[in-house]
Motif scaffolding. Sequence first.
Motif, PDB file in Angstrom:
ATOM      1  N   THR A 181      33.541  35.599  74.980  1.00 40.63           N
ATOM      2  CA  THR A 181      33.758  36.356  76.213  1.00 40.63           C
ATOM      3  C   THR A 181      34.872  37.386  76.068  1.00 40.63           C
ATOM      4  O   THR A 181      34.727  38.540  76.491  1.00 40.63           O
ATOM      5  CB  THR A 181      34.101  35.388  77.365  1.00 40.63           C
ATOM      6  N   GLU A 182      35.979  36.977  75.455  1.00 44.67           N
ATOM      7  CA  GLU A 182      37.165  37.842  75.398  1.00 44.67           C
ATOM      8  C   GLU A 182      37.119  38.846  74.247  1.00 44.67           C
ATOM      9  O   GLU A 182      37.620  39.974  74.380  1.00 44.67           O
ATOM     10  CB  GLU A 182      38.418  36.977  75.266  1.00 44.67           C
ATOM     11  N   LEU A 183      36.526  38.454  73.115  1.00 45.04           N
ATOM     12  CA  LEU A 183      36.568  39.299  71.916  1.00 45.04           C
ATOM     13  C   LEU A 183      35.204  39.836  71.510  1.00 45.04           C
ATOM     14  O   LEU A 183      35.118  40.658  70.595  1.00 45.04           O
ATOM     15  CB  LEU A 183      37.165  38.512  70.739  1.00 45.04           C
ATOM     16  N   GLY A 184      34.145  39.335  72.150  1.00 39.40           N
ATOM     17  CA  GLY A 184      32.808  39.742  71.747  1.00 39.40           C
ATOM     18  C   GLY A 184      32.364  39.095  70.447  1.00 39.40           C
ATOM     19  O   GLY A 184      31.469  39.603  69.758  1.00 39.40           O
ATOM     20  N   THR A 185      32.984  37.966  70.088  1.00 42.88           N
ATOM     21  CA  THR A 185      32.667  37.279  68.839  1.00 42.88           C
ATOM     22  C   THR A 185      31.219  36.800  68.836  1.00 42.88           C
ATOM     23  O   THR A 185      30.754  36.197  69.802  1.00 42.88           O
ATOM     24  CB  THR A 185      33.606  36.082  68.634  1.00 42.88           C
ATOM     25  N   THR A 186      30.520  37.070  67.746  1.00 46.38           N
ATOM     26  CA  THR A 186      29.163  36.581  67.566  1.00 46.38           C
ATOM     27  C   THR A 186      29.222  35.141  67.068  1.00 46.38           C
ATOM     28  O   THR A 186      29.969  34.820  66.143  1.00 46.38           O
ATOM     29  CB  THR A 186      28.417  37.454  66.544  1.00 46.38           C
ATOM     30  N   LEU A 187      28.428  34.264  67.675  1.00 52.90           N
ATOM     31  CA  LEU A 187      28.427  32.851  67.334  1.00 52.90           C
ATOM     32  C   LEU A 187      27.079  32.445  66.753  1.00 52.90           C
ATOM     33  O   LEU A 187      26.034  32.792  67.306  1.00 52.90           O
ATOM     34  CB  LEU A 187      28.704  31.987  68.570  1.00 52.90           C
ATOM     35  N   VAL A 188      27.124  31.708  65.651  1.00 55.77           N
ATOM     36  CA  VAL A 188      25.927  31.048  65.119  1.00 55.77           C
ATOM     37  C   VAL A 188      26.334  29.604  64.857  1.00 55.77           C
ATOM     38  O   VAL A 188      27.257  29.351  64.078  1.00 55.77           O
ATOM     39  CB  VAL A 188      25.396  31.709  63.838  1.00 55.77           C
ATOM     40  N   ILE A 189      25.649  28.657  65.523  1.00 57.51           N
ATOM     41  CA  ILE A 189      26.111  27.274  65.549  1.00 57.51           C
ATOM     42  C   ILE A 189      24.974  26.329  65.200  1.00 57.51           C
ATOM     43  O   ILE A 189      23.913  26.354  65.830  1.00 57.51           O
ATOM     44  CB  ILE A 189      26.647  26.901  66.945  1.00 57.51           C
ATOM     45  N   ALA A 190      25.196  25.489  64.193  1.00 56.09           N
ATOM     46  CA  ALA A 190      24.254  24.427  63.845  1.00 56.09           C
ATOM     47  C   ALA A 190      24.774  23.111  64.404  1.00 56.09           C
ATOM     48  O   ALA A 190      25.944  22.767  64.210  1.00 56.09           O
ATOM     49  CB  ALA A 190      24.086  24.323  62.334  1.00 56.09           C
ATOM     50  N   SER A 191      23.910  22.387  65.101  1.00 59.55           N
ATOM     51  CA  SER A 191      24.345  21.114  65.673  1.00 59.55           C
ATOM     52  C   SER A 191      23.141  20.232  65.955  1.00 59.55           C
ATOM     53  O   SER A 191      22.044  20.723  66.266  1.00 59.55           O
ATOM     54  CB  SER A 191      25.126  21.344  66.971  1.00 59.55           C
ATOM     55  N   HIS A 192      23.352  18.904  65.839  1.00 62.48           N
ATOM     56  CA  HIS A 192      22.346  17.937  66.248  1.00 62.48           C
ATOM     57  C   HIS A 192      22.525  17.523  67.708  1.00 62.48           C
ATOM     58  O   HIS A 192      21.668  16.822  68.257  1.00 62.48           O
ATOM     59  CB  HIS A 192      22.418  16.690  65.355  1.00 62.48           C
ATOM     60  N   ASP A 193      23.632  17.918  68.311  1.00 63.79           N
ATOM     61  CA  ASP A 193      23.887  17.589  69.710  1.00 63.79           C
ATOM     62  C   ASP A 193      23.197  18.645  70.573  1.00 63.79           C
ATOM     63  O   ASP A 193      23.767  19.693  70.870  1.00 63.79           O
ATOM     64  CB  ASP A 193      25.401  17.570  69.967  1.00 63.79           C
ATOM     65  N   MET A 194      21.956  18.369  70.961  1.00 64.55           N
ATOM     66  CA  MET A 194      21.137  19.391  71.610  1.00 64.55           C
ATOM     67  C   MET A 194      21.695  19.834  72.958  1.00 64.55           C
ATOM     68  O   MET A 194      21.676  21.017  73.282  1.00 64.55           O
ATOM     69  CB  MET A 194      19.702  18.879  71.783  1.00 64.55           C
ATOM     70  N   SER A 195      22.182  18.903  73.753  1.00 64.87           N
ATOM     71  CA  SER A 195      22.691  19.297  75.068  1.00 64.87           C
ATOM     72  C   SER A 195      23.919  20.186  74.916  1.00 64.87           C
ATOM     73  O   SER A 195      24.074  21.186  75.630  1.00 64.87           O
ATOM     74  CB  SER A 195      23.005  18.065  75.919  1.00 64.87           C
ATOM     75  N   TRP A 196      24.809  19.830  73.979  1.00 63.74           N
ATOM     76  CA  TRP A 196      25.991  20.653  73.727  1.00 63.74           C
ATOM     77  C   TRP A 196      25.576  22.024  73.197  1.00 63.74           C
ATOM     78  O   TRP A 196      26.077  23.058  73.657  1.00 63.74           O
ATOM     79  CB  TRP A 196      26.899  19.961  72.722  1.00 63.74           C
ATOM     80  N   LEU A 197      24.656  22.039  72.240  1.00 61.15           N
ATOM     81  CA  LEU A 197      24.231  23.292  71.627  1.00 61.15           C
ATOM     82  C   LEU A 197      23.575  24.221  72.646  1.00 61.15           C
ATOM     83  O   LEU A 197      23.853  25.428  72.670  1.00 61.15           O
ATOM     84  CB  LEU A 197      23.258  23.001  70.481  1.00 61.15           C
ATOM     85  N   GLU A 198      22.739  23.670  73.493  1.00 58.59           N
ATOM     86  CA  GLU A 198      22.065  24.485  74.503  1.00 58.59           C
ATOM     87  C   GLU A 198      23.044  25.037  75.525  1.00 58.59           C
ATOM     88  O   GLU A 198      22.838  26.125  76.072  1.00 58.59           O
ATOM     89  CB  GLU A 198      20.977  23.665  75.186  1.00 58.59           C
ATOM     90  N   SER A 199      24.139  24.322  75.762  1.00 59.87           N
ATOM     91  CA  SER A 199      25.126  24.792  76.735  1.00 59.87           C
ATOM     92  C   SER A 199      25.952  25.961  76.199  1.00 59.87           C
ATOM     93  O   SER A 199      26.541  26.714  76.975  1.00 59.87           O
ATOM     94  CB  SER A 199      26.055  23.640  77.138  1.00 59.87           C
ATOM     95  N   VAL A 200      25.993  26.118  74.884  1.00 58.90           N
ATOM     96  CA  VAL A 200      26.785  27.181  74.259  1.00 58.90           C
ATOM     97  C   VAL A 200      25.927  28.393  73.898  1.00 58.90           C
ATOM     98  O   VAL A 200      26.391  29.537  73.961  1.00 58.90           O
ATOM     99  CB  VAL A 200      27.488  26.649  72.986  1.00 58.90           C
ATOM    100  N   SER A 201      24.667  28.155  73.548  1.00 60.68           N
ATOM    101  CA  SER A 201      23.818  29.190  72.959  1.00 60.68           C
ATOM    102  C   SER A 201      22.964  29.896  74.004  1.00 60.68           C
ATOM    103  O   SER A 201      22.608  29.328  75.031  1.00 60.68           O
ATOM    104  CB  SER A 201      22.895  28.564  71.906  1.00 60.68           C
ATOM    105  N   ASP A 202      22.617  31.155  73.709  1.00 60.10           N
ATOM    106  CA  ASP A 202      21.664  31.851  74.564  1.00 60.10           C
ATOM    107  C   ASP A 202      20.340  32.113  73.845  1.00 60.10           C
ATOM    108  O   ASP A 202      19.424  32.715  74.413  1.00 60.10           O
ATOM    109  CB  ASP A 202      22.245  33.162  75.118  1.00 60.10           C
TER     110      ASP A 202
END
Length: 217
Positions: A181-202
């Motif tokens: 939000t603040e820096l415009g950082t691009t995120l690519v995240i691998a995770s098995h925690d689907m609920s957590w991952l879905e809450s972060v990713s678009d």
Amino acid sequence: MALYTLENVTQRYGNREVLRIPHLAIEEGAAMGLRGHNGSGKSTLLRILAFLETPATGRIIFDGVSSPGNAFERRRHVTLLTQEPYLLTTTVRKNVAYGMKIRGMDNVDESVDKALSQVGLDPERFAGRSAHELSGGELQRVALAARLAMRPRVLLLDEPTASLDKDSAVLIKNAVTAARTELGTTLVIASHDMSWLESVSDSMLCLYEGQPSERDV
């Protein structure tokens, strides 16, 4: 224009093909999740995106420049947090400051304090402690703070919440979301925690046996 474009990228370890990406575009400022079983190619893809591995075939276009390009220069803009990050045998402050000093960045102490606060670690309590005195969740947050302090253009995360308690997972989510939000950082995240991952990713990319797949994992 996409920040990353991968075209016909493959990776092989010995005689075994572990990754095949016909085409992938990642927009600047996006938050893309990676899901898939162990061995599906998620970590390999992250290492390629971090320019820590050179693919066996194919082309990577980063910020409009095609591979091979200057891998060292590209790494100044991209950082990877692994599941078991390595920390120096020194204080928390020196660990977080290390990458900044290598890059010749200014305002090191101020940035270290801000990064520690972002991951829920009080600088007054934690900055002077030895990294080996920390819990697993605290170590992971210090490693993330070290990457946030460098203000990366791209932050890659490989199972960032594995073995963490719920509170630590929330703190990591808040920190990476704030960076985006603040820096415009691009995120690519691998995770098995689907609920957590879905809450972060678009957006979400599923890998199955090294290839993009629509199948549910």
